[in-house]
Each structure stands twice: as C-alpha cells, then as structure tokens.
Design a protein around this motif. Structure first.
Motif, PDB file in Angstrom:
ATOM      1  N   HIS A 222       0.848  -1.195   0.000  1.00  0.00           N
ATOM      2  CA  HIS A 222       0.000   0.000   0.000  1.00  0.00           C
ATOM      3  C   HIS A 222       0.880   1.242   0.000  1.00  0.00           C
ATOM      4  O   HIS A 222       1.674   1.453   0.900  1.00  0.00           O
ATOM      5  CB  HIS A 222      -0.886  -0.033   1.251  1.00  0.00           C
TER       6      HIS A 222
ATOM      7  N   GLU B 176      -3.758   4.233  -5.255  1.00  0.00           N
ATOM      8  CA  GLU B 176      -3.410   2.965  -4.613  1.00  0.00           C
ATOM      9  C   GLU B 176      -2.871   1.933  -5.604  1.00  0.00           C
ATOM     10  O   GLU B 176      -2.855   0.733  -5.336  1.00  0.00           O
ATOM     11  CB  GLU B 176      -4.601   2.400  -3.840  1.00  0.00           C
ATOM     12  N   ASP B 177      -2.394   2.398  -6.736  1.00  0.00           N
ATOM     13  CA  ASP B 177      -1.741   1.529  -7.717  1.00  0.00           C
ATOM     14  C   ASP B 177      -0.330   2.064  -7.931  1.00  0.00           C
ATOM     15  O   ASP B 177      -0.049   3.245  -7.695  1.00  0.00           O
ATOM     16  CB  ASP B 177      -2.517   1.528  -9.031  1.00  0.00           C
TER      17      ASP B 177
ATOM     18  N   SER C  12      -0.306   4.702  -0.576  1.00  0.00           N
ATOM     19  CA  SER C  12      -1.132   5.904  -0.717  1.00  0.00           C
ATOM     20  C   SER C  12      -0.317   7.140  -0.380  1.00  0.00           C
ATOM     21  O   SER C  12       0.520   7.119   0.517  1.00  0.00           O
ATOM     22  CB  SER C  12      -2.341   5.832   0.212  1.00  0.00           C
TER      23      SER C  12
ATOM     24  N   ARG D 115     -10.812   4.185  -6.463  1.00  0.00           N
ATOM     25  CA  ARG D 115     -10.487   4.363  -7.871  1.00  0.00           C
ATOM     26  C   ARG D 115     -11.749   4.322  -8.731  1.00  0.00           C
ATOM     27  O   ARG D 115     -12.466   3.323  -8.721  1.00  0.00           O
ATOM     28  CB  ARG D 115      -9.522   3.271  -8.313  1.00  0.00           C
TER      29      ARG D 115
ATOM     30  N   HIS E  37      -3.672   7.948   6.136  1.00  0.00           N
ATOM     31  CA  HIS E  37      -5.023   7.545   6.526  1.00  0.00           C
ATOM     32  C   HIS E  37      -5.156   7.347   8.023  1.00  0.00           C
ATOM     33  O   HIS E  37      -6.255   7.088   8.519  1.00  0.00           O
ATOM     34  CB  HIS E  37      -5.413   6.261   5.794  1.00  0.00           C
TER      35      HIS E  37
ATOM     36  N   SER F 299       3.135   6.267  -7.674  1.00  0.00           N
ATOM     37  CA  SER F 299       2.028   5.778  -6.854  1.00  0.00           C
ATOM     38  C   SER F 299       0.840   6.707  -7.035  1.00  0.00           C
ATOM     39  O   SER F 299       0.945   7.913  -6.782  1.00  0.00           O
ATOM     40  CB  SER F 299       2.444   5.736  -5.377  1.00  0.00           C
TER      41      SER F 299
END
Length: 480
Positions: free
Chosen positions: A2, A122-123, A4, A19, A8, A119
């Motif tokens: 991950h 989240e990909d 991001s 997404r 978070h 990045s």
C-alpha cells in the motif's frame, strides 16, 4: 504494497480515494492530480496530466551526475510544492540516460532521465522522468502519455478526481524537509507580493538557500541621521540586517521607492539596481538623451512645451502616423498612435492643455506590431523574446493581449542591448528594440522588467539568474 500518498491514520483529514473504474479497469484522472514518487521520497506532488506530452518530467535543481559502485547515478533536489523554495527533498537515482526534449515553447533541452515508481490511486508502476527546472511552469511535475499508457484515461474537463491532500497533511509529509536559510538575507522591495515576478524572485532565492523577505515599500519609512541612519518597517521594526535589496518599484511609486533604495545604499546595503539608475531610466526624456549621447540608435523623437510648435513638431518626426507617449507612462499605458496629421494635432494639444509632458516619436511601420525584449543581467543578454501585438493593437505588450516567443537576436541587437543597460548603469534591465527598415532601433530600457513573459517563453530560471548576480557581487559561495 500500500503506497497511498495520504496519511489515513489521521482520521480527521481522511477522504475517499477509491479508484473510479470503467469496463477497461483503467484509472480515470483529470487534467491535474496528486501522486507520489516513493523511491524518490516524494510523498505528494501535484502533477499536470498531459496526454499531448510524450515524456514525464519533474522539477529538479542542483542536478549532479556521479558514480555509485561504478554505475552512473544522479543526485538532485526537488521542491515538490509550487511557490515554495524552502521545502526540499534530496534525491538520488540510477541514471537511465540523457534525452533531448522539446518543450511546449519549442525550446530543445538535453535532460537527465531517471526511473521511479509512480504511486497513484493505490496503484503503482514504473515510469521514466526527465529532470528539469520547472520553476516557470504551473506544476512541479508533468505526467506524459508514456507513463499513462495502458493505465489511465483522462477527462480533460475534470480535476483531482482522486482527491486532494489538506494543508495539514502536506505539512506532516514535509515538515522535516523545510530548509532553514543558511545564506544571504535578501529583501524584495516592491508593492504586490502576489505578482508573478515577485513570487518567482522570492522562490528562486529560497531555492538557493537565502532568507527572502517581501518588503512592501508603502510600509517602509526612513530615519535620517548622520551617525545612525535607519530604515523602519511597520510599527517600528528596524531593518538593519539585510545583505541585499532587490528594488522592483512600480512607476507610480518611483519617487518614494527610489528614496528608500537610496537610503538602503547609504546604510551600506547592496542593491541590485541603484536608485540613481532606476530614477534616470524612469525619466523617458532623460534616458533617451543619455542613450543617443552614447551613440545608440533611437526612433526620431520630439519634445516641446508650447502648442504653437505642434505643426513643426509633427513634421520633425516625419509626419503622421506617429506615436505620442506620456513621459510618466509604462507597460504600454499612455502610448497612443495618431494615424493622421489632424488626429496628431488634436491629441498633442489635448495633452498640452492638461499640462502633461509628452514625447512625439516616429512610427516605425516596418516593426509590424512587434518588438524584441532583451533581458540583460550582469552585462549579458540571458534571453530574448519577440513580442507580438494583439489583433487591432500596435503595441507589442503581453499585458494587453500580446504574445511572446523566443527569438534569436543579431550581433548588432545584442550590442545595442548591452550598451543600453551599461549606459543606464543597470545590473538588470529589459531592453526593448524594434527592427526598422535598415537597422534596429532602441525603444526603451526598463529597470524592473517583468519575468512572466520571458520565463514562460524560454522556460528558463531567469529569477535564479538575478539571485546569482547578487551572489557574484557579494562573493557568496554557498551554492554551486
């Protein structure tokens, strides 16, 4: 894994980053999005998404190639936040190679290329990035179509489809990367901190490690004292610790701004342009007299006081059409084209009845609504642009709808620009030239030339060159 770009764990700042998907399973993005480059330790950077550009690029300064275990690497600094020269990420990456890139303005540049993980949403995937100074651009990063291929679809009418980080989140990302000033203390003496040129000068100085402060000249006031002269600012603060001042004085504040600049000089503070040089450059008649006495070619110009001399004044400059200029005008304001003799007589007499000082100047038709702005810094023409008037206008002024593009100047035009700046004793100057039928003619020398047109057309760090000129004169060696 991950990756991001947002934290978070801070619930009060969270927002959805799901997404958006279509049947193609591609990420739907707008024309601008936030992303991250984890391998370069860049947790959040706003990118311009441009499918018209082939190559992606990132804003980088102090770019230096080196060897690491025998392999080619490059180290550089990234300032990831727009209009912020203090936040600095020190990066190192394997060198992929060098690539010639043609910018949107047509400027060809050879750039170093690095490879990094991108990045977003989240990909993650690997992209190539060219390193270049994007100070004059609206974004610190450009995401080109090679990086998007097979991964994204662009909605050009949308922005931030994937969300935006709050200022609190950005601060938490970058608080440990805010560079403390270690260089000179430089004041920018001007009126509008939001003006493009002023923002860029502050940013360029910060990028080079200097402490920059905007000084609104309306808030400065002087203590005249033979033993202890002082400059005061807002509620009595004494300005006694500046190494240099960059005066950028609007025409309506010339008298007061030059008085302040002169006082800084009396206190032993270096000024990029002196008060005496600014004062004489703002007096159109005096400056033309100095320039023509130095042997520089100018359009035929007339100056008179009595309305009785109007007819001869018009004939003296070759008749109509002709240009009428207010001596106090600037940036194309107070400049009028009189197309007929009758119009010229009416215009000149109207100005004289208002007791306005004017110049009457021949109209050089061959210029065809174009002029050349040569930007001179420290005795060198660092860049030149051709300015073209907007349709229906005769003044080549980007503030009045005109356009600017890079141009090559002749050896004679370069000689004129350099001699004009030297004659006016200006360290930094914008020299305006038109191309007449047989030779170039000098129009004006500007002591506070704007940066937006020249940086936009050239994509070069002109503001940084101004800071380097200060470093050179003060023999500062802090930044290579």
């Amino acid at each position: 894994m991950h990756l991001s770009i947002f934290d978070h764990n801070i619930e009060k700042h969270c927002f959805s980053l799901e997404r958006p998907l279509m049947n193609t399973n591609k990420i739907i993005v707008g024309s601008e999005e936030w992303c991250a480059l984890p391998q370069l330790n860049v947790p959040a950077i706003k990118a311009r998404v441009d499918s018209g550009a082939k190559t992606s690029s990132i804003h980088a300064v102090n770019i230096t190639p080196f060897k690491k275990e025998g392999a080619p690497w490059v180290k550089f600094e990234v300032h990831p936040l727009q209009n912020d020269g203090k936040t600095t990420i020190h990066c190192e990456a394997p060198l992929v190679g060098k690539r010639k890139v043609k910018s949107s303005s047509g400027h060809m540049e050879s750039r170093y290329v690095v490879r990094s993980i991108l990045s977003i949403a989240e990909d993650t995937w690997e992209i190539d990035l060219t390193l270049t100074n994007r100070d004059s651009m609206g974004y610190r990063m450009l995401l080109g179509r090679q990086a998007m291929s097979g991964k994204m679809l662009v909605d050009p009418e949308a922005s931030f489809q994937l969300g935006e980080p709050s200022s609190d989140i950005l601060f938490q990302h970058y608080q440990t990367h805010i560079k403390s000033p270690s260089g000179l203390k430089i004041g920018l003496l001007a009126s509008n901190p939001d003006l493009y040129s002023n923002r860029r000068i502050i940013e360029a100085g910060e990028e080079r490690g200097h402490e920059m402060e905007f000084l609104n000249l309306k808030d400065c006031y002087i203590k005249l004292d033979g033993e202890n002269p002082e400059m005061h600012y807002r509620d009595g603060r004494v300005l006694n610790d500046f190494d240099a001042i960059i005066p950028r004085i609007r025409p309506s504040m010339t008298f007061y701004g030059c008085a302040l600049t002169r006082h800084f000089e009396a206190m032993g503070v270096y000024t990029l342009n002196t008060a005496a040089a600014i004062t004489q450059s703002r007096d159109k008649l005096h400056s033309l007299q100095l320039l023509i006495n130095a042997g520089l070619p100018i359009p035929t110009t007339g100056f008179a006081n009595s309305p009785l001399n109007t007819s001869d004044l018009i004939q003296m400059v070759g008749g109509a059409p002709l240009i009428v200029k207010l001596l106090e005008g600037t940036q194309g304001k107070g400049v009028v084209l009189a197309e007929t003799t009758k119009a010229a007589e009416s215009l000149i007499n109207a100005f004289k009845s208002l007791k306005a000082n004017i110049l009457v100047q021949e109209f050089v038709k061959e210029a065809n609504g174009k002029d050349i702005r040569c930007f001179v810094i420290d005795g060198k023409v660092v860049e030149s642009i051709m300015r073209t008037a907007a349709p229906g206008e005769f003044r080549a002024n980007i503030h009045m709808g005109g356009t600017a593009s890079l141009t090559k100047i002749t050896a004679e035009e370069r000689r004129i620009a350099l001699k004009a700046a030297k004659t006016m004793n200006l360290k930094v100057a914008g020299v305006d030239i038109i191309r007449g039928q047989s030779s170039p003619l000098l129009l004006e020398v500007n002591s506070s030339p704007g940066l937006e047109g020249i940086e936009g057309a050239s994509e070069r760090d002109i503001a940084g060159m101004m800071i380097k000129a200060i470093e050179k004169d003060l023999k500062y060696k802090g930044v290579e």
